[in-house]
Design a protein around this motif. Sequence first.
Motif, PDB file in Angstrom:
ATOM      1  N   CYS B 265      36.883  35.145  26.480  1.00  0.00           N
ATOM      2  CA  CYS B 265      38.000  36.118  27.072  1.00  0.00           C
ATOM      3  C   CYS B 265      37.558  37.234  27.593  1.00  0.00           C
ATOM      4  CB  CYS B 265      39.283  36.157  26.261  1.00  0.00           C
ATOM      5  SG  CYS B 265      40.151  34.738  26.076  1.00  0.00           S
ATOM      6  N   GLY B 266      36.505  38.104  26.893  1.00  0.00           N
ATOM      7  CA  GLY B 266      35.845  39.124  27.210  1.00  0.00           C
ATOM      8  C   GLY B 266      35.259  39.138  28.690  1.00  0.00           C
ATOM      9  N   VAL B 267      34.446  37.909  28.637  1.00  0.00           N
ATOM     10  CA  VAL B 267      33.850  37.760  30.030  1.00  0.00           C
ATOM     11  C   VAL B 267      34.713  37.679  31.410  1.00  0.00           C
ATOM     12  CG1 VAL B 267      32.169  36.044  31.180  1.00  0.00           C
ATOM     13  CG2 VAL B 267      31.952  36.640  28.882  1.00  0.00           C
ATOM     14  N   TRP B 268      35.773  36.913  30.883  1.00  0.00           N
ATOM     15  CA  TRP B 268      36.841  36.454  31.849  1.00  0.00           C
ATOM     16  C   TRP B 268      37.438  37.899  32.291  1.00  0.00           C
ATOM     17  CZ3 TRP B 268      41.548  32.855  29.921  1.00  0.00           C
ATOM     18  CH2 TRP B 268      42.402  32.740  31.221  1.00  0.00           C
ATOM     19  N   ILE B 269      37.809  38.804  31.642  1.00  0.00           N
ATOM     20  CA  ILE B 269      38.269  40.075  31.865  1.00  0.00           C
ATOM     21  C   ILE B 269      37.385  40.811  32.662  1.00  0.00           C
ATOM     22  CG2 ILE B 269      39.505  42.213  30.973  1.00  0.00           C
ATOM     23  CD1 ILE B 269      40.251  40.477  28.585  1.00  0.00           C
ATOM     24  N   GLY B 270      36.054  41.018  32.065  1.00  0.00           N
ATOM     25  CA  GLY B 270      34.956  41.659  32.794  1.00  0.00           C
ATOM     26  C   GLY B 270      34.655  40.866  34.226  1.00  0.00           C
ATOM     27  N   LEU B 272      36.877  39.376  36.171  1.00  0.00           N
ATOM     28  CA  LEU B 272      38.103  39.885  37.003  1.00  0.00           C
ATOM     29  C   LEU B 272      37.861  41.428  37.264  1.00  0.00           C
ATOM     30  CD1 LEU B 272      40.885  38.397  35.091  1.00  0.00           C
ATOM     31  CD2 LEU B 272      40.095  37.701  37.712  1.00  0.00           C
ATOM     32  N   ALA B 273      37.619  42.120  36.280  1.00  0.00           N
ATOM     33  CA  ALA B 273      37.354  43.529  36.700  1.00  0.00           C
ATOM     34  C   ALA B 273      36.446  43.863  37.694  1.00  0.00           C
ATOM     35  CB  ALA B 273      37.106  44.252  35.299  1.00  0.00           C
ATOM     36  N   ILE B 274      35.145  43.278  37.651  1.00  0.00           N
ATOM     37  CA  ILE B 274      34.071  43.431  38.433  1.00  0.00           C
ATOM     38  C   ILE B 274      34.733  42.952  39.837  1.00  0.00           C
ATOM     39  CG2 ILE B 274      31.975  42.364  39.614  1.00  0.00           C
ATOM     40  CD1 ILE B 274      30.962  42.389  36.680  1.00  0.00           C
ATOM     41  N   MET B 275      35.451  41.929  39.995  1.00  0.00           N
ATOM     42  CA  MET B 275      36.178  41.487  41.371  1.00  0.00           C
ATOM     43  C   MET B 275      37.152  42.673  41.947  1.00  0.00           C
ATOM     44  SD  MET B 275      36.875  37.507  40.450  1.00  0.00           S
ATOM     45  CE  MET B 275      38.180  37.522  41.633  1.00  0.00           C
ATOM     46  N   ASN B 276      37.695  43.215  40.930  1.00  0.00           N
ATOM     47  CA  ASN B 276      38.825  44.462  41.238  1.00  0.00           C
ATOM     48  C   ASN B 276      37.912  45.334  41.719  1.00  0.00           C
ATOM     49  OD1 ASN B 276      40.785  46.608  39.943  1.00  0.00           O
ATOM     50  ND2 ASN B 276      41.378  44.844  41.144  1.00  0.00           N
ATOM     51  N   VAL B 277      36.921  45.822  41.254  1.00  0.00           N
ATOM     52  CA  VAL B 277      35.866  47.063  41.723  1.00  0.00           C
ATOM     53  C   VAL B 277      35.392  46.924  42.945  1.00  0.00           C
ATOM     54  CG1 VAL B 277      33.941  47.971  41.153  1.00  0.00           C
ATOM     55  CG2 VAL B 277      35.490  47.936  39.424  1.00  0.00           C
ATOM     56  N   ARG B 278      34.947  45.222  43.146  1.00  0.00           N
ATOM     57  CA  ARG B 278      34.312  45.224  44.514  1.00  0.00           C
ATOM     58  C   ARG B 278      35.433  45.243  45.721  1.00  0.00           C
ATOM     59  NH1 ARG B 278      29.441  42.196  44.567  1.00  0.00           N
ATOM     60  NH2 ARG B 278      29.791  41.370  46.563  1.00  0.00           N
ATOM     61  N   ASP B 279      36.488  44.518  45.276  1.00  0.00           N
ATOM     62  CA  ASP B 279      37.720  44.683  46.333  1.00  0.00           C
ATOM     63  C   ASP B 279      38.035  46.044  46.580  1.00  0.00           C
ATOM     64  OD1 ASP B 279      38.190  41.956  46.693  1.00  0.00           O
ATOM     65  OD2 ASP B 279      39.994  42.098  45.313  1.00  0.00           O
ATOM     66  N   ARG B 280      37.991  47.106  45.761  1.00  0.00           N
ATOM     67  CA  ARG B 280      38.447  48.464  45.647  1.00  0.00           C
ATOM     68  C   ARG B 280      37.284  49.486  46.266  1.00  0.00           C
ATOM     69  NH1 ARG B 280      42.261  49.238  40.758  1.00  0.00           N
ATOM     70  NH2 ARG B 280      42.609  51.104  41.649  1.00  0.00           N
ATOM     71  N   LYS B 304      44.207  50.897  33.617  1.00  0.00           N
ATOM     72  CA  LYS B 304      44.811  49.372  34.155  1.00  0.00           C
ATOM     73  C   LYS B 304      44.351  48.495  32.918  1.00  0.00           C
ATOM     74  CE  LYS B 304      43.994  45.786  37.477  1.00  0.00           C
ATOM     75  NZ  LYS B 304      43.441  45.427  38.635  1.00  0.00           N
ATOM     76  N   ALA B 305      43.189  48.499  32.548  1.00  0.00           N
ATOM     77  CA  ALA B 305      42.513  47.696  31.473  1.00  0.00           C
ATOM     78  C   ALA B 305      43.567  48.022  30.053  1.00  0.00           C
ATOM     79  CB  ALA B 305      41.179  47.853  30.952  1.00  0.00           C
ATOM     80  N   PHE B 363      34.622  48.058  30.709  1.00  0.00           N
ATOM     81  CA  PHE B 363      33.916  49.204  30.769  1.00  0.00           C
ATOM     82  C   PHE B 363      32.693  49.245  31.741  1.00  0.00           C
ATOM     83  CE2 PHE B 363      31.065  52.683  29.162  1.00  0.00           C
ATOM     84  CZ  PHE B 363      32.083  53.650  29.020  1.00  0.00           C
ATOM     85  N   ILE B 364      31.872  48.182  31.777  1.00  0.00           N
ATOM     86  CA  ILE B 364      30.742  47.926  32.669  1.00  0.00           C
ATOM     87  C   ILE B 364      31.341  48.166  33.939  1.00  0.00           C
ATOM     88  CG2 ILE B 364      28.863  46.574  33.150  1.00  0.00           C
ATOM     89  CD1 ILE B 364      28.423  45.730  30.280  1.00  0.00           C
ATOM     90  N   PRO B 365      32.092  46.989  34.386  1.00  0.00           N
ATOM     91  CA  PRO B 365      32.887  47.189  35.698  1.00  0.00           C
ATOM     92  C   PRO B 365      33.206  48.721  36.084  1.00  0.00           C
ATOM     93  CG  PRO B 365      33.658  45.295  34.841  1.00  0.00           C
ATOM     94  CD  PRO B 365      32.962  46.104  33.837  1.00  0.00           C
TER      95      PRO B 365
END
Lengths: 217, 381
Positions: B265-270, B272-280, B304-305, B363-365
Motif C-alpha cells: 500500500c505504501g508503494v501504491w501511494i508512492g 500515485l504521488a509520483i504520477m501526481n507530481v509529474r502531472d503537475r 493532500k496526503a 514524502f519522496i515524491p
Amino acid sequence: MLILQDLTKTYRTRAGEVKALDGVSLQIDQGAFAAVCGPSGSGKTTLLMMIAAMLRPSGGMVRFEDRDVYEMTGPARARFRAEKIGFVFQMFHLVPYLTVLENVLLAAAVVRKRDGRAQAQELLQRLGLQHRLGHRPSELSAGEKQRTAIARALLNQPKLILADEPTGNLDPENARCVLRHLQDFQRDGGTVIVATHGPAAQEFATRTISLREGRLA
Amino acid sequence: MYILRMIFKELWHRKINFLLAVLAVTTAVAFLVAFFTASQASERETARLMLSMGYNLHIIAKDADIGGFLMTGIPDKTMPEAYLQKLAAQNSISYNHLLALLEGKTQYRGMDILLTGLAPEVCPPGQQKQAMTFSVAPGTAYVGYRLAEGLAIHKGDIIDLGGRKLKVERCLAESGGLDDMRLQCSLQDAQAILGLPGRISAIQAVDCLCFEKGDPVAMLRKEIGSILPEAQVFQVKALASARAKQRQMIRNIFAVMLPFVITACGVWIGVLAIMNVRDRKPEIGLLRALGYNTANVMLLFLGKALLVGLLGAAAGFLLGTELGLQFGPGVFEITAKTMLRPELSLFVRACILAPLFAVVASFIPTIIAVTYDPATTLREE
C-alpha cells in the motif's frame, strides 16, 4: 533599473558543454518595452529566466534596482519575484483546476494582498474577462487564457513583466490584443521584456535586443 | 488558506488519482482493522473457553505428595492462606485470576463428599479482571449434582456439616466429573469444617506466558519459587498450550501479512504521488515562478496526503470492521459471534497512523516536486 553584466550560462550535456548565453551585457531602463529577438535556441528564454532570478548564471551578474538578485537568499529571491516581477508564458501556465479569478489570485496569495480579490476582478474586467471569472482554463479560448495570464502578472503591480513568446499560440488579432495590454502596462511606467522570434512584438517595442547563439547580435 | 483551497480543488479535479490513493490507505487500514477486530474476538472467545475449562496453573505446598495430587487432584498437605496475599501483591508477574481453595474429603449423611472452600478470586495490582469463577458467600453452599440427587438436597435446604450450618444456594447441573460429588462453600466455612483454620490446599491461577520464548513451566516455577519458596507449581499443559497455540497462530499470520500489506500500500501511494507530481510539473514551476517557496509546495502535496490518510482511515475502519464481523468467525474459528464487536479504539489509532503513513509514502515524491528546477520545468512546456 536592470543591468546585466557579462552574463554567461553553460549547460553540461553528454555531448559536452553548451553555452546558452555568452557574455551578454546590457541595461534596460524603467519604462522600456524591450523585445528580445532571435531564432529558437538563441538563448532568449535562458536570458529571461536569469532576469527572473530563477536560473543562476555560470558567470556575470544581474542587478535589479541596484541589487544583485543572485546574492539574495532563496526565500528572498522568491519574495522578489512575487513582488517585482510578473510572468507571461507562451503556454499560459494556468492551473487547470482553478477558475479564472482563482488563477489570478494565485499571485496575490503569495504576497498576502488584502484587496486582491477586488483588484483581480477589476483587472479581469479591464481585460474583457468579466464574464469568465468562474470559468476553468479548459473553457477559455487561447486569447482569453493569455489575458488571464496577463491579469495574473499585473495583480501584484510589478515593476517588470517578463513575457516568453506570449503571442506564440495566438492568432494575429489576439496577439495584438495581448501586446496592447503589455503596452498599457509599459505606458503606466512598468518595464516589459518580451522574448519573441516573430515580428509582431517588435512593432510595440521601444527597444529591440537581438540574440544569436547566446550573444548579442 | 489558499493552499488548502488548492488541495481540495485539485482532489476534485484529479478524482481518479485521489480515489486510488484513498483506496490504498483504505485497503491497509481495512486489513489491520479486520484483523484486529477478529483477533480481539478470538482472544475474548479463548478467554471464555479458558473460563469454562478452568485454571491452568496449580500451586500447592512443597511437601505435598505429587503422585497423590496427580492421581486425585487433591494435595495431601496444606499451606498458609497468607500465600495468596503474598502472590497477589506482586507487580509485573506472569499469572492472574488467583483463586485460593481448601479441599478435603468428608462425609455427610453417610455419603463421601468432596468439600471445597473457595476464597474470592483476586488479581495482582493493575491487572483487575472479571472473575473466572463464582464466589460462595459464607454460610451458603453450592451442591454437586450427584450429592443433591443422592441425598435429596434442594435449594434453600440447610446442611449441617461439622457443626456449621450452610444454606443451599444452588444445586449444580450434572458435569459428569468430580464436581458432581463436590460441595462448595466459602473458604472460612471449609476451614472451620475441616479444622484447618488459616490453611489452604492450593492456589489456582491462569498464566500469561503465551508469547514468551522458552519453557513456560520452568519460567513460572522460577518466578513463583522466588516469591513462595515453600510451594510447587504445576501447569495443566493441554489448556495452556491450546491457548498459546491460538495466540501464536494469530501472531504469525499477522507478522507475515502486515509488512507485505503495508509495503504494497505504501508503494501504491508512492507511485500515485509520483504520477501526481509529474502531472503537475508545470503547476509547480509556475508556483515557484510566482514566488511560492519550498514549504508552500511541500504543504500542497503533504496536505493532500494527510487528507487521503484521514479519509482512508475512516473508510478503512468501516470496511475493516464490516469484514472482521463478516469473515472473522471463519478465519479465526470464532464460534460465538457475540464476541465480535467494533473496536472503536482502532478508529482513533487509524486516524493518527493512516495520515502519517500516507505522508511518509508521499514524502519522496514531494521532495522530487520541490527540487524541480522551475526554469527547466517552464521551458519544457
